[in-house]
Design an enzyme around this catalytic site. Structure first.
Site, PDB file in Angstrom:
ATOM      1  N   HIS A  91      -9.587  -1.639  -8.233  1.00 52.89           N
ATOM      2  CA  HIS A  91      -9.351  -0.573  -9.216  1.00 52.89           C
ATOM      3  C   HIS A  91     -10.290  -0.719 -10.411  1.00 52.89           C
ATOM      4  CE1 HIS A  91      -4.908  -0.648  -7.771  1.00 52.89           C
ATOM      5  NE2 HIS A  91      -5.389   0.529  -7.398  1.00 52.89           N
ATOM      6  N   LYS A  97       6.732   5.225  -3.121  1.00 54.29           N
ATOM      7  CA  LYS A  97       6.401   3.797  -3.140  1.00 54.29           C
ATOM      8  C   LYS A  97       7.366   3.036  -4.031  1.00 54.29           C
ATOM      9  CE  LYS A  97       1.447   4.204  -2.237  1.00 54.29           C
ATOM     10  NZ  LYS A  97       0.095   3.941  -2.734  1.00 54.29           N
ATOM     11  N   ARG A 109     -12.582   2.961  -0.067  1.00 54.06           N
ATOM     12  CA  ARG A 109     -12.920   1.712   0.625  1.00 54.06           C
ATOM     13  C   ARG A 109     -13.405   1.976   2.039  1.00 54.06           C
ATOM     14  NH1 ARG A 109      -7.193  -0.637  -1.035  1.00 54.06           N
ATOM     15  NH2 ARG A 109      -6.858   1.543  -0.493  1.00 54.06           N
ATOM     16  N   SER A 152      -3.355  -3.063  -3.595  1.00 56.91           N
ATOM     17  CA  SER A 152      -2.157  -3.559  -4.276  1.00 56.91           C
ATOM     18  C   SER A 152      -1.126  -4.031  -3.251  1.00 56.91           C
ATOM     19  CB  SER A 152      -1.548  -2.457  -5.146  1.00 56.91           C
ATOM     20  OG  SER A 152      -2.442  -2.061  -6.151  1.00 56.91           O
TER      21      SER A 152
HETATM   22  O1  PNS Z   1      -2.482   4.356  -6.122  1.00 51.91           O
HETATM   23  P1  PNS Z   1      -1.973   5.485  -5.265  1.00 51.91           P
HETATM   24  O2  PNS Z   1      -0.526   5.253  -4.913  1.00 51.91           O
HETATM   25  O3  PNS Z   1      -2.830   5.728  -4.062  1.00 51.91           O
HETATM   26  O4  PNS Z   1      -2.040   6.778  -6.174  1.00 51.91           O
HETATM   27  C1  PNS Z   1      -1.644   8.031  -5.656  1.00 51.91           C
HETATM   28  C2  PNS Z   1      -1.468   9.019  -6.811  1.00 51.91           C
HETATM   29  C3  PNS Z   1      -0.407   8.511  -7.763  1.00 51.91           C
HETATM   30  C4  PNS Z   1      -2.784   9.177  -7.537  1.00 51.91           C
HETATM   31  C5  PNS Z   1      -1.036  10.378  -6.188  1.00 51.91           C
HETATM   32  O5  PNS Z   1       0.136  10.200  -5.464  1.00 51.91           O
HETATM   33  C6  PNS Z   1      -0.843  11.460  -7.247  1.00 51.91           C
HETATM   34  O6  PNS Z   1      -1.810  12.056  -7.692  1.00 51.91           O
HETATM   35  N1  PNS Z   1       0.415  11.668  -7.669  1.00 51.91           N
HETATM   36  C7  PNS Z   1       0.745  12.603  -8.711  1.00 51.91           C
HETATM   37  C8  PNS Z   1       1.559  13.788  -8.161  1.00 51.91           C
HETATM   38  C9  PNS Z   1       0.646  14.829  -7.581  1.00 51.91           C
HETATM   39  O7  PNS Z   1      -0.185  15.412  -8.257  1.00 51.91           O
HETATM   40  N2  PNS Z   1       0.819  15.072  -6.275  1.00 51.91           N
HETATM   41  C10 PNS Z   1       0.034  16.045  -5.552  1.00 51.91           C
HETATM   42  C11 PNS Z   1      -1.316  15.483  -5.177  1.00 51.91           C
HETATM   43  S1  PNS Z   1      -2.274  16.729  -4.360  1.00 51.91           S
END
Ligand code: PNS
Length: 168
Positions: A21, A45, A98, A135
């Site tokens: 990150h 999660k 990645r 993570s």
């Molecule tokens: O670290 P992660 O878990 O891969 O992050 C995913 C995250 C939190 C960036 C993604 O789930 C997100 O953008 N969540 C916010 C809610 C949202 O906008 N959902 C629609 C995405 S198209």
């Protein structure tokens, strides 16, 4: 923060932040005037760290990198990423890839976000030496007694040890 600044958001769960990150945050900070690390709660999660703890660990790493003047860390609960971008005035989301599995996961979200508000997602190739770092894997390694030194900041490693070894 000035209104004219070119601003990007680096979103994620950051449970916890890894060197993978941080590599992306540092590189985003070189491309944009300001970066907001958005710690978003993903209901799918189960979190090991509370959101406030995740924020504190990212802030500490950002300060250690000397980026605290241009990189801020903020938590957002139950929010669409596009609304976070609108709120902080960011024109772009920056994420690391990645490999192909990341692209399969990220591409629909990037397209949905652009559909919703026009916000663009900029993908940076992940640092190859960190391509195995996530993570979830870091948590699993610590939970079963492995050493994650060098994969996360030492402060994160110690927080993981305190949290996961006690539970095990
Ligand atoms: O670290 P992660 O878990 O891969 O992050 C995913 C995250 C939190 C960036 C993604 O789930 C997100 O953008 N969540 C916010 C809610 C949202 O906008 N959902 C629609 C995405 S198209």
């Amino acid at each position: 923060m000035s209104d004219a600044a070119r601003r990007a958001v680096c979103p994620g769960s950051y449970d916890p932040v890894t060197h993978g990150h941080l590599d992306i945050v540092v590189r985003a900070a070189a491309l944009y005037d300001e970066v907001v690390v958005a710690v978003l709660h993903n209901p799918a999660k189960q979190g090991v760290f509370a959101v406030a703890e995740r924020v504190a660990l990212v802030e500490s790493a950002v300060a250690a990198a000397g980026l605290e003047d241009t990189v801020s860390v903020q938590a957002f609960a139950d929010r669409l990423l596009v609304d976070v971008c609108r709120e902080v005035g960011a024109a772009a989301v920056v994420k690391g890839l990645r490999g192909g599995t990341d692209l399969d996961y990220e591409l629909p979200m990037a397209l949905m976000n652009r559909h919703l508000t026009g916000v663009e997602t900029v993908f940076l190739p992940g640092e190859p030496s960190l391509s195995h770092v996530s993570s979830s894997l870091v948590k699993e390694v610590v939970r079963y007694g492995g050493d994650v030194t060098g994969l996360v900041p030492d402060e994160v490693r110690d927080a993981l040890l305190a949290r996961l070894r006690d539970d095990h």
